[in-house]
Motif scaffolding. Structure first.
Motif, PDB file in Angstrom:
ATOM      1  N   HIS A   1       0.408  12.985   5.703  1.00  0.00           N
ATOM      2  CA  HIS A   1      -0.285  11.807   6.220  1.00  0.00           C
ATOM      3  C   HIS A   1       0.582  11.119   7.274  1.00  0.00           C
ATOM      4  O   HIS A   1       1.813  11.091   7.155  1.00  0.00           O
TER       5      HIS A   1
ATOM      6  N   GLN B   1       2.442  16.271  -0.782  1.00  0.00           N
ATOM      7  CA  GLN B   1       1.237  15.443  -0.733  1.00  0.00           C
ATOM      8  C   GLN B   1       0.303  15.766  -1.891  1.00  0.00           C
ATOM      9  O   GLN B   1       0.003  16.934  -2.151  1.00  0.00           O
TER      10      GLN B   1
ATOM     11  N   GLY C   1       0.854  -1.187   0.000  1.00  0.00           N
ATOM     12  CA  GLY C   1       0.000   0.000   0.000  1.00  0.00           C
ATOM     13  C   GLY C   1       0.885   1.231   0.000  1.00  0.00           C
ATOM     14  O   GLY C   1       2.122   1.134  -0.092  1.00  0.00           O
TER      15      GLY C   1
ATOM     16  N   GLY D   1      -3.336  15.008  -2.504  1.00  0.00           N
ATOM     17  CA  GLY D   1      -4.582  14.454  -1.952  1.00  0.00           C
ATOM     18  C   GLY D   1      -4.564  14.427  -0.437  1.00  0.00           C
ATOM     19  O   GLY D   1      -4.213  13.410   0.157  1.00  0.00           O
TER      20      GLY D   1
ATOM     21  N   GLN E   1      -7.366   7.203   6.447  1.00  0.00           N
ATOM     22  CA  GLN E   1      -7.298   6.889   5.009  1.00  0.00           C
ATOM     23  C   GLN E   1      -8.021   7.923   4.186  1.00  0.00           C
ATOM     24  O   GLN E   1      -9.146   8.216   4.405  1.00  0.00           O
TER      25      GLN E   1
HETATM   26  C1  LIG Z   1      -2.511  10.615   1.645  1.00  0.00           C
HETATM   27  C2  LIG Z   1      -2.333   9.202   2.128  1.00  0.00           C
HETATM   28  N1  LIG Z   1      -1.098   8.705   2.271  1.00  0.00           N
HETATM   29  C3  LIG Z   1      -0.872   7.444   2.689  1.00  0.00           C
HETATM   30  C4  LIG Z   1      -1.917   6.601   2.995  1.00  0.00           C
HETATM   31  C5  LIG Z   1      -1.642   5.193   3.456  1.00  0.00           C
HETATM   32  O1  LIG Z   1      -2.013   4.290   2.451  1.00  0.00           O
HETATM   33  P1  LIG Z   1      -2.214   2.732   2.749  1.00  0.00           P
HETATM   34  O2  LIG Z   1      -3.349   2.656   3.710  1.00  0.00           O
HETATM   35  O3  LIG Z   1      -2.519   2.153   1.417  1.00  0.00           O
HETATM   36  O4  LIG Z   1      -0.957   2.210   3.325  1.00  0.00           O
HETATM   37  C6  LIG Z   1      -3.232   7.071   2.855  1.00  0.00           C
HETATM   38  C7  LIG Z   1      -4.364   6.219   3.200  1.00  0.00           C
HETATM   39  O5  LIG Z   1      -5.482   6.634   3.103  1.00  0.00           O
HETATM   40  C8  LIG Z   1      -3.442   8.397   2.396  1.00  0.00           C
HETATM   41  O6  LIG Z   1      -4.673   8.880   2.204  1.00  0.00           O
END
Ligand SMILES: Cc1ncc(COP(=O)(O)O)c(C=O)c1O
Length: 442
Positions: free
Chosen positions: A155, A200, A111, A202, A442
């Motif tokens: 994040h 970032q 992820g 989003g 998330q």
């Molecule tokens: C901006 C951002 N970065 C990182 C992540 C982490 O992603 P993951 O949950 O796929 O590890 C998220 C999860 O929503 C996110 O929105």
């Protein structure tokens, strides 16, 4: 949407004791379906707007089953030529869809958390190598200090990745952001190598994208590495009408994103891409082991922390093969338009929209904090749709994230009808607040 208490209680029916002997597979599957299926969250549904959670495209789901049946180890070409081949194709297609530079390369990981970790490991290698320090060989304890810049709204998983890489959560420089959560370019101090800037694409609440075109050239002039966490926002570049939201993103050095969010492939599917892949392999490759000595350099296992891993590229390849460029564009655009539909109706009904709805995220307040929290918990209990809660600039907000390929206008209208009914009832009755499930991760 969220399973009822009775289904959660029924989880206790799974035998807890280690079985003494075998059971027929049908009996095992029967147990799973009987007690497991009712305790699932309906996050695959078109009316699930909690967290940034995608659904699954039919081709991606079927490809996932097929790949599971193949049971391929995607870590080495010699273990799975098909997994290695499809991963290369899928990475290339994703790079093209996101408008990233031609030479960039990368791999699938679990992820964006790990994609951030891997991209930042490549960054760590590159910036320290430039000042003559071999971080993989010598470790972090004797390393020259690295300046690491993040926005105050970065994040949590970016900060976690930085701490796992030995940069120290408390040593990271947190730079102020604007009212949408975008990093303020003028707040970045002058940088001296070695330095890394984390941007970032989003914001998890507002969907806002850092001003890449302002920040990246400035950071590059100072020899800093720029990493972009674009878990979902990077996909703005795949829609012609949203691409303008993310100018300059292609100038960065590394990017992290998810397939399991906006590409709508099954969990777990993250992607890391690095402009100069030699930095990635320098950070990720193993010392040559005798039994791996014949393995070529361009091997999946030289791009990721893991050696053995499942063939995630197969379902991403299938998702993109089934949609094509125009289908991905349409899916992203539809989610954005549906988010705007939510925002417009809520606003005209007298509720406050707390963010600029340019992407797929909507933050709505129904009044004071107890009122908003009451509406959120009542919406969750009602079950027509599922939305989470968050806080934005000190205010409680309901967070609506439209990320699913399954969501239609009818889903949005049915959800709006339920939300407005619940909010209206509360207005009339002045009901007290109850605890709400938050969705700030998330
Ligand atoms: C901006 C951002 N970065 C990182 C992540 C982490 O992603 P993951 O949950 O796929 O590890 C998220 C999860 O929503 C996110 O929105």
């Amino acid at each position: 949407m969220f399973p009822p208490a009775s289904s959660l209680e029924a989880l206790g029916q799974f035998p807890a004791a280690l079985p003494d002997g075998p059971s027929p597979p049908e009996a095992v599957l029967d147990l799973l379906d009987r007690y497991g299926s009712p305790a699932t969250v309906a996050s695959n549904d078109g009316r699930y707007f909690g967290f940034v959670v995608g659904s699954t495209l039919p081709a991606a789901l079927a490809a996932n089953w097929l790949a599971a049946a193949w049971n391929q180890n995607a870590g080495l070409t010699v273990l799975s030529p098909v997994a290695a081949h499809l991963e290369r194709l899928a990475i290339r297609w994703i790079r093209e869809l996101l408008g990233l530079p031609e030479g960039a390369d990368g791999a699938f990981v679990t992820g964006t958390s790990i994609a951030n970790f891997v991209g930042l490991a490549a960054a760590r290698h590159a910036v320290l190598d430039r000042v003559g320090y071999d971080v993989e060989g010598k470790g972090m304890s004797g390393s020259p200090p690295v300046t690491v810049v993040v926005g105050e709204e970065a994040h949590v998983t970016v900060v976690k990745a930085l701490s796992m890489l030995g940069f120290g959560r408390d040593r990271v420089l947190r730079v102020p952001v604007d009212d949408q959560g975008r990093l303020r370019p003028e707040a970045i101090p002058p940088l001296k190598p070695p330095a890394i800037v984390c941007l970032q694409a989003g914001n998890v609440n507002t969907g806002a994208i850092d001003p890449m075109a302002d920040i990246i050239p400035q950071a590059k002039e100072q020899d800093a590495w720029v990493h972009v966490d674009g878990a979902f926002g990077l996909w703005a570049a795949a829609a012609r009408s949203r691409r303008h939201l993310i100018p300059g993103v292609e100038l960065a050095d590394s990017w992290a994103t998810d397939g399991h969010k906006w590409l709508n492939v099954p969990y777990d599917s993250g992607v890391v891409l690095v402009r100069s892949p030699e930095f990635l392999t320098a950070a990720m490759s193993t010392d040559p082991a005798a039994y791996l000595a014949t393995v070529a350099r361009h091997e999946p296992g030289q791009f990721t922390p893991e050696l053995s891993r499942r063939a995630r590229g197969v379902e991403a390849w299938a998702a993109i093969a089934s949609l094509g460029k125009s289908g991905v564009d349409a899916m992203i655009e539809r989610c954005c338009q549906l988010a705007a539909r939510f925002a417009d109706r809520l606003r005209t009904s007298g509720y406050s929209i707390l963010n600029d709805v340019t992407l797929n995220q909507v933050l709505v307040s129904f009044g004071d904090d107890p009122t908003t929290e009451r509406v959120i918990s009542a919406v969750q209990a009602d079950g027509t749709c599922w939305c989470g809660g968050t806080r934005w600039h000190g205010r409680a907000a309901m967070r609506i994230s439209v990320s699913s390929c399954a969501t239609t206008e009818e889903d949005v209208d049915r959800s709006l009808a339920a939300i407005l009914r619940i909010a209206g009832e509360g207005r009339a009755e002045g009901k007290p607040a109850r605890a709400t499930r938050r969705s700030g991760l998330q």
